[in-house]
Design a protein around this motif. Structure first.
Motif, PDB file in Angstrom:
ATOM      1  N   ARG A  54       0.816  -1.222   0.000  1.00 48.48           N
ATOM      2  CA  ARG A  54       0.000   0.000   0.000  1.00 48.48           C
ATOM      3  C   ARG A  54       0.850   1.273   0.000  1.00 48.48           C
ATOM      4  NH1 ARG A  54      -0.880  -1.727   5.447  1.00 48.48           N
ATOM      5  NH2 ARG A  54      -0.121  -0.191   6.973  1.00 48.48           N
ATOM      6  N   GLY A  55       2.162   1.095  -0.177  1.00 49.21           N
ATOM      7  CA  GLY A  55       3.030   2.249  -0.377  1.00 49.21           C
ATOM      8  C   GLY A  55       3.778   2.740   0.839  1.00 49.21           C
ATOM      9  N   VAL A  56       3.668   2.035   1.970  1.00 50.69           N
ATOM     10  CA  VAL A  56       4.457   2.413   3.142  1.00 50.69           C
ATOM     11  C   VAL A  56       5.922   2.085   2.869  1.00 50.69           C
ATOM     12  CG1 VAL A  56       4.849   1.944   5.599  1.00 50.69           C
ATOM     13  CG2 VAL A  56       2.513   2.001   4.698  1.00 50.69           C
ATOM     14  N   LYS A  57       6.805   3.011   3.209  1.00 47.03           N
ATOM     15  CA  LYS A  57       8.234   2.798   3.004  1.00 47.03           C
ATOM     16  C   LYS A  57       8.767   1.901   4.126  1.00 47.03           C
ATOM     17  CE  LYS A  57       8.975   7.183   0.609  1.00 47.03           C
ATOM     18  NZ  LYS A  57       9.678   8.490   0.623  1.00 47.03           N
ATOM     19  N   VAL A  58       9.049   0.653   3.782  1.00 47.06           N
ATOM     20  CA  VAL A  58       9.515  -0.325   4.767  1.00 47.06           C
ATOM     21  C   VAL A  58      11.002  -0.562   4.564  1.00 47.06           C
ATOM     22  CG1 VAL A  58       9.302  -2.693   5.614  1.00 47.06           C
ATOM     23  CG2 VAL A  58       7.254  -1.434   4.875  1.00 47.06           C
ATOM     24  N   ARG A  59      11.776  -0.369   5.632  1.00 48.16           N
ATOM     25  CA  ARG A  59      13.214  -0.655   5.607  1.00 48.16           C
ATOM     26  C   ARG A  59      13.505  -1.783   6.588  1.00 48.16           C
ATOM     27  NH1 ARG A  59      16.648   4.765   6.372  1.00 48.16           N
ATOM     28  NH2 ARG A  59      15.235   4.996   8.166  1.00 48.16           N
ATOM     29  N   LEU A  60      14.298  -2.738   6.152  1.00 49.00           N
ATOM     30  CA  LEU A  60      14.619  -3.916   6.959  1.00 49.00           C
ATOM     31  C   LEU A  60      16.118  -3.995   7.212  1.00 49.00           C
ATOM     32  CD1 LEU A  60      12.575  -6.522   4.862  1.00 49.00           C
ATOM     33  CD2 LEU A  60      11.764  -5.307   6.893  1.00 49.00           C
ATOM     34  N   LEU A  61      16.499  -4.108   8.460  1.00 49.21           N
ATOM     35  CA  LEU A  61      17.872  -4.460   8.840  1.00 49.21           C
ATOM     36  C   LEU A  61      17.787  -5.792   9.570  1.00 49.21           C
ATOM     37  CD1 LEU A  61      19.404  -1.109  10.184  1.00 49.21           C
ATOM     38  CD2 LEU A  61      20.343  -2.500   8.341  1.00 49.21           C
ATOM     39  N   VAL A  62      18.369  -6.845   8.981  1.00 49.53           N
ATOM     40  CA  VAL A  62      18.222  -8.194   9.531  1.00 49.53           C
ATOM     41  C   VAL A  62      19.604  -8.833   9.657  1.00 49.53           C
ATOM     42  CG1 VAL A  62      17.113 -10.437   9.248  1.00 49.53           C
ATOM     43  CG2 VAL A  62      15.966  -8.379   8.390  1.00 49.53           C
ATOM     44  N   GLU A  63      19.857  -9.468  10.798  1.00 48.99           N
ATOM     45  CA  GLU A  63      21.136 -10.157  11.024  1.00 48.99           C
ATOM     46  C   GLU A  63      21.369 -11.203   9.931  1.00 48.99           C
ATOM     47  OE1 GLU A  63      24.537 -11.621  12.026  1.00 48.99           O
ATOM     48  OE2 GLU A  63      23.761  -9.996  13.274  1.00 48.99           O
TER      49      GLU A  63
END
Length: 236
Positions: A54-63
Protein backbone atom coordinates in the motif's frame (compact mmCIF):
# COMPACT_ATOMS: atom_id res chain seq x y z
CA UNK A 1 -1.55 -24.90 35.36
CA UNK A 2 -4.54 -24.51 33.01
CA UNK A 3 -5.08 -20.93 34.18
CA UNK A 4 -1.39 -20.15 33.64
CA UNK A 5 -1.44 -21.58 30.11
CA UNK A 6 -4.59 -19.60 29.29
CA UNK A 7 -2.93 -16.44 30.57
CA UNK A 8 0.21 -17.07 28.50
CA UNK A 9 -1.85 -17.74 25.35
CA UNK A 10 -3.90 -14.58 25.92
CA UNK A 11 -0.76 -12.47 26.43
CA UNK A 12 0.83 -13.89 23.28
CA UNK A 13 -2.29 -13.14 21.26
CA UNK A 14 -2.35 -9.58 22.63
CA UNK A 15 1.31 -9.15 21.70
CA UNK A 16 0.68 -10.38 18.15
CA UNK A 17 -2.40 -8.19 17.84
CA UNK A 18 -0.53 -5.09 19.03
CA UNK A 19 2.23 -5.60 16.44
CA UNK A 20 -0.23 -6.25 13.63
CA UNK A 21 -2.29 -3.17 14.55
CA UNK A 22 0.85 -1.00 14.66
CA UNK A 23 1.92 -2.22 11.21
CA UNK A 24 -1.59 -1.89 9.75
CA UNK A 25 -1.90 1.67 11.08
CA UNK A 26 1.40 2.81 9.55
CA UNK A 27 0.86 5.60 7.04
CA UNK A 28 4.36 6.53 5.85
CA UNK A 29 7.17 4.35 7.12
CA UNK A 30 8.20 1.26 9.05
CA UNK A 31 11.83 0.76 10.08
CA UNK A 32 12.37 -2.78 11.37
CA UNK A 33 15.62 -4.01 12.89
CA UNK A 34 15.51 -7.65 13.96
CA UNK A 35 17.71 -10.68 14.54
CA UNK A 36 15.48 -13.18 12.71
CA UNK A 37 12.51 -12.51 10.41
CA UNK A 38 10.55 -15.43 8.96
CA UNK A 39 7.31 -16.08 7.10
CA UNK A 40 6.18 -18.60 9.72
CA UNK A 41 4.43 -16.01 11.91
CA UNK A 42 2.02 -15.34 9.06
CA UNK A 43 -0.13 -12.62 10.64
CA UNK A 44 2.79 -10.28 11.34
CA UNK A 45 4.62 -11.14 8.13
CA UNK A 46 1.50 -10.60 6.00
CA UNK A 47 0.87 -7.26 7.71
CA UNK A 48 4.38 -6.17 6.72
CA UNK A 49 3.83 -7.32 3.15
CA UNK A 50 0.50 -5.47 2.97
CA UNK A 51 2.18 -2.31 4.24
CA UNK A 52 4.72 -2.56 1.43
CA UNK A 53 2.00 -3.03 -1.16
CA UNK A 54 0.00 0.00 0.00
CA UNK A 55 3.03 2.25 -0.38
CA UNK A 56 4.46 2.41 3.14
CA UNK A 57 8.23 2.80 3.00
CA UNK A 58 9.52 -0.32 4.77
CA UNK A 59 13.21 -0.65 5.61
CA UNK A 60 14.62 -3.92 6.96
CA UNK A 61 17.87 -4.46 8.84
CA UNK A 62 18.22 -8.19 9.53
CA UNK A 63 21.14 -10.16 11.02
CA UNK A 64 22.79 -12.03 8.17
CA UNK A 65 24.78 -14.44 10.32
CA UNK A 66 22.53 -15.71 13.15
CA UNK A 67 24.22 -17.85 15.74
CA UNK A 68 22.52 -21.21 15.22
CA UNK A 69 22.76 -21.28 11.42
CA UNK A 70 25.99 -22.03 9.60
CA UNK A 71 26.71 -22.12 5.87
CA UNK A 72 25.77 -23.96 3.68
CA UNK A 73 22.46 -23.87 5.58
CA UNK A 74 20.05 -21.21 4.37
CA UNK A 75 19.70 -18.12 6.54
CA UNK A 76 16.29 -18.51 8.24
CA UNK A 77 15.36 -14.94 7.26
CA UNK A 78 16.16 -15.34 3.55
CA UNK A 79 12.67 -16.25 2.29
CA UNK A 80 10.89 -13.53 4.29
CA UNK A 81 13.35 -10.84 3.22
CA UNK A 82 13.09 -11.83 -0.44
CA UNK A 83 9.29 -11.76 -0.38
CA UNK A 84 9.17 -8.37 1.34
CA UNK A 85 11.72 -6.88 -1.07
CA UNK A 86 9.61 -8.18 -3.96
CA UNK A 87 6.64 -6.39 -2.39
CA UNK A 88 8.59 -3.11 -2.23
CA UNK A 89 10.63 -3.13 0.98
CA UNK A 90 14.24 -1.92 1.15
CA UNK A 91 16.69 -4.30 2.79
CA UNK A 92 20.24 -4.26 4.11
CA UNK A 93 22.05 -6.88 6.16
CA UNK A 94 22.79 -5.72 9.67
CA UNK A 95 25.62 -3.28 10.25
CA UNK A 96 28.82 -5.33 9.71
CA UNK A 97 30.36 -3.57 12.71
CA UNK A 98 28.06 -5.67 14.89
CA UNK A 99 27.86 -8.85 12.83
CA UNK A 100 29.80 -12.14 12.74
CA UNK A 101 31.28 -12.49 16.25
CA UNK A 102 29.32 -9.42 17.35
CA UNK A 103 25.69 -9.57 16.30
CA UNK A 104 22.89 -7.11 15.80
CA UNK A 105 20.64 -8.62 18.45
CA UNK A 106 18.26 -5.68 18.64
CA UNK A 107 14.56 -6.16 17.92
CA UNK A 108 12.86 -2.84 17.29
CA UNK A 109 10.31 -1.17 15.05
CA UNK A 110 9.66 2.51 14.34
CA UNK A 111 6.26 3.44 12.92
CA UNK A 112 5.93 6.70 10.93
CA UNK A 113 8.89 8.09 12.86
CA UNK A 114 6.63 8.72 15.87
CA UNK A 115 6.07 5.40 17.63
CA UNK A 116 8.81 3.06 18.75
CA UNK A 117 8.43 -0.60 19.68
CA UNK A 118 11.23 -2.42 21.52
CA UNK A 119 10.85 -6.21 21.47
CA UNK A 120 12.49 -9.14 23.22
CA UNK A 121 11.38 -11.64 20.57
CA UNK A 122 12.01 -12.03 16.86
CA UNK A 123 9.42 -11.93 14.08
CA UNK A 124 9.27 -15.72 14.00
CA UNK A 125 6.79 -18.38 15.11
CA UNK A 126 8.98 -19.56 17.99
CA UNK A 127 8.88 -16.10 19.59
CA UNK A 128 5.09 -16.24 19.75
CA UNK A 129 4.56 -19.92 20.57
CA UNK A 130 7.57 -21.48 22.35
CA UNK A 131 10.11 -18.95 23.60
CA UNK A 132 9.73 -17.08 26.88
CA UNK A 133 9.52 -13.47 25.69
CA UNK A 134 8.00 -10.46 27.39
CA UNK A 135 6.13 -8.84 24.53
CA UNK A 136 6.96 -5.27 23.61
CA UNK A 137 7.66 -1.86 25.12
CA UNK A 138 5.74 0.89 23.30
CA UNK A 139 7.72 4.14 23.13
CA UNK A 140 5.95 7.42 22.43
CA UNK A 141 8.34 9.88 24.09
CA UNK A 142 9.56 11.94 21.09
CA UNK A 143 13.13 12.23 22.40
CA UNK A 144 13.48 8.47 22.84
CA UNK A 145 11.86 7.71 19.47
CA UNK A 146 14.25 10.22 17.87
CA UNK A 147 17.17 8.30 19.39
CA UNK A 148 15.78 5.05 18.02
CA UNK A 149 15.68 6.70 14.59
CA UNK A 150 19.27 7.91 14.97
CA UNK A 151 20.36 4.37 15.86
CA UNK A 152 18.53 2.85 12.90
CA UNK A 153 19.84 5.42 10.41
CA UNK A 154 23.41 5.08 11.68
CA UNK A 155 23.28 1.32 11.05
CA UNK A 156 21.48 1.79 7.72
CA UNK A 157 24.06 4.31 6.52
CA UNK A 158 27.00 2.47 8.16
CA UNK A 159 27.96 5.60 10.08
CA UNK A 160 29.23 6.13 13.61
CA UNK A 161 26.71 7.21 16.21
CA UNK A 162 26.72 10.94 16.98
CA UNK A 163 26.96 12.18 20.55
CA UNK A 164 23.56 11.65 22.20
CA UNK A 165 22.18 12.95 25.47
CA UNK A 166 20.82 10.56 28.07
CA UNK A 167 17.09 9.99 27.53
CA UNK A 168 17.02 6.78 29.55
CA UNK A 169 17.37 4.53 26.50
CA UNK A 170 19.77 1.63 27.14
CA UNK A 171 22.04 1.24 24.11
CA UNK A 172 24.57 -1.54 23.67
CA UNK A 173 27.49 -1.11 23.50
CA UNK A 174 27.23 2.65 24.17
CA UNK A 175 25.87 2.87 27.72
CA UNK A 176 24.36 -0.53 28.54
CA UNK A 177 27.00 -1.71 31.03
CA UNK A 178 26.85 1.49 33.08
CA UNK A 179 23.06 1.71 33.12
CA UNK A 180 22.54 -1.93 34.10
CA UNK A 181 25.33 -1.79 36.69
CA UNK A 182 23.85 1.37 38.20
CA UNK A 183 20.43 -0.29 38.31
CA UNK A 184 21.91 -3.23 40.24
CA UNK A 185 23.92 -1.00 42.59
CA UNK A 186 20.80 1.01 43.48
CA UNK A 187 18.80 -2.06 44.52
CA UNK A 188 17.84 -2.00 48.22
CA UNK A 189 15.74 -5.13 48.76
CA UNK A 190 15.42 -7.47 45.79
CA UNK A 191 16.91 -8.28 42.39
CA UNK A 192 15.08 -10.72 40.10
CA UNK A 193 16.77 -11.57 36.79
CA UNK A 194 15.28 -13.55 33.92
CA UNK A 195 18.04 -13.93 31.36
CA UNK A 196 19.07 -16.20 28.50
CA UNK A 197 22.79 -15.75 29.14
CA UNK A 198 24.75 -14.15 31.97
CA UNK A 199 28.52 -14.15 31.64
CA UNK A 200 29.71 -10.54 31.98
CA UNK A 201 32.19 -10.52 34.86
CA UNK A 202 31.57 -6.92 35.90
CA UNK A 203 27.82 -7.45 36.06
CA UNK A 204 28.39 -10.68 38.02
CA UNK A 205 30.59 -8.83 40.51
CA UNK A 206 27.95 -6.13 40.95
CA UNK A 207 25.39 -8.84 41.68
CA UNK A 208 27.76 -10.60 44.09
CA UNK A 209 28.31 -7.33 45.97
CA UNK A 210 24.55 -6.90 46.42
CA UNK A 211 24.22 -10.48 47.70
CA UNK A 212 26.90 -9.69 50.32
CA UNK A 213 24.88 -6.62 51.33
CA UNK A 214 21.88 -8.86 51.98
CA UNK A 215 19.83 -8.00 48.88
CA UNK A 216 17.56 -10.94 47.99
CA UNK A 217 18.89 -11.90 44.53
CA UNK A 218 17.18 -14.52 42.36
CA UNK A 219 18.22 -15.65 38.89
CA UNK A 220 16.51 -17.69 36.20
CA UNK A 221 19.00 -18.44 33.42
CA UNK A 222 19.01 -20.43 30.19
CA UNK A 223 19.80 -24.14 30.48
CA UNK A 224 23.57 -24.45 31.11
CA UNK A 225 23.60 -27.70 29.10
CA UNK A 226 22.94 -25.49 26.06
CA UNK A 227 24.71 -22.34 27.26
CA UNK A 228 27.67 -23.48 29.32
CA UNK A 229 28.67 -19.91 30.24
CA UNK A 230 25.74 -19.95 32.66
CA UNK A 231 27.47 -22.66 34.72
CA UNK A 232 30.09 -20.16 35.87
CA UNK A 233 27.46 -17.49 36.58
CA UNK A 234 25.36 -19.88 38.67
CA UNK A 235 28.42 -21.12 40.57
CA UNK A 236 29.54 -17.56 41.32
Amino acid sequence: HRDLHRLIRRQRQMCIRDRIDSINNAKKSIDLKVYILTTAQKDVFNALKSACKRGVKVRLLVEDDPFYWQKPQTNPSKKAVEELVAAGAKYKPDNPKFSKNRVTHEKSMIIDGKKGIILTGNIARSSFTRNLDLGAIIVRNPEVVDQMKILFNADWQRKALPEMKDTGLVISPVNARKKITDLIKNADKTIHILQQSLSDKKILKALGDKVKEGVDTQLILGDPVINQRNIAAAAY
